[in-house]
Design an enzyme around this catalytic site. Sequence first.
Site, PDB file in Angstrom:
ATOM      1  N   ARG A 149     -26.384  32.395   7.508  1.00  0.00           N
ATOM      2  CA  ARG A 149     -26.326  30.939   7.635  1.00  0.00           C
ATOM      3  C   ARG A 149     -27.613  30.368   7.050  1.00  0.00           C
ATOM      4  NH1 ARG A 149     -24.708  28.614  13.355  1.00  0.00           N
ATOM      5  NH2 ARG A 149     -26.841  29.100  13.980  1.00  0.00           N
ATOM      6  N   SER A 184     -15.238  27.087  13.149  1.00  0.00           N
ATOM      7  CA  SER A 184     -15.941  26.571  14.325  1.00  0.00           C
ATOM      8  C   SER A 184     -15.039  25.582  15.052  1.00  0.00           C
ATOM      9  CB  SER A 184     -17.230  25.856  13.917  1.00  0.00           C
ATOM     10  OG  SER A 184     -18.152  26.755  13.350  1.00  0.00           O
ATOM     11  N   LYS A 204     -27.753  23.648  16.736  1.00  0.00           N
ATOM     12  CA  LYS A 204     -26.723  22.619  16.568  1.00  0.00           C
ATOM     13  C   LYS A 204     -27.231  21.286  17.108  1.00  0.00           C
ATOM     14  CE  LYS A 204     -23.440  25.282  14.881  1.00  0.00           C
ATOM     15  NZ  LYS A 204     -22.865  25.068  13.530  1.00  0.00           N
TER      16      LYS A 204
END
Length: 213
Positions: free
Chosen positions: A41, A110, A139
């Site tokens: 990521r 997700s 997040k």
Amino acid sequence: MVGISDAFLYGIVDLGYVDKSQAVGMARSLLDGGVGVLQLRAKAHQPDALLPLAILLREACDEFSIPFVVNDHVNLARDCRAHGLHLGQDDGNLLAAREILEDGVIIGRSTHSVEQARSALEEGADYIGFGPLFPTPTKEGRPAIGLSNISEVQSTVGSKIPVFCIGGIKPVNLDEVIAAGARRCVVVSHLLQADSPKEEASLILSTLINQSH
């Protein structure tokens, strides 16, 4: 190659936490610790610049016969011959991604609600992430969804494809997450900031496997 359905602990090499130069070493620590799938990521990086690193990570995963997944970037996943692609809610539809990728590449989605989880299953996702369960710096700006819907998602969607709970999970709350119905987890910041990511991954994996028997 071990399949996604055999994975209990999902590891992420997040370049927001790990310097690019340290990414392969971190990946190997997580793989040594027993993660069953590994994702790259890199939100703040251009995908073209990530190709050499992505290839190295995929090669490391090949050594362990563990799926390597690229987050967000379908062309990068194709070019490095990743085993999987992970898409957020706003990262396009799965059918379009499948047209670009080779046959057999897994695609995850997700999800942040029961409705999104069911939609991902209907859309043809091979697995889902479900969360964030707790507030998490990975997040920022996304509210935590809590633990109350884990059991429902696990009994419905999780009976067909793997459900990986994600978001602020660490050893101090893992038992609580499992008690709420989780069977598989993604752990990011705790592992990437640990003194020994390998040992921490191994401990979390043992807890997850023990509750499954």
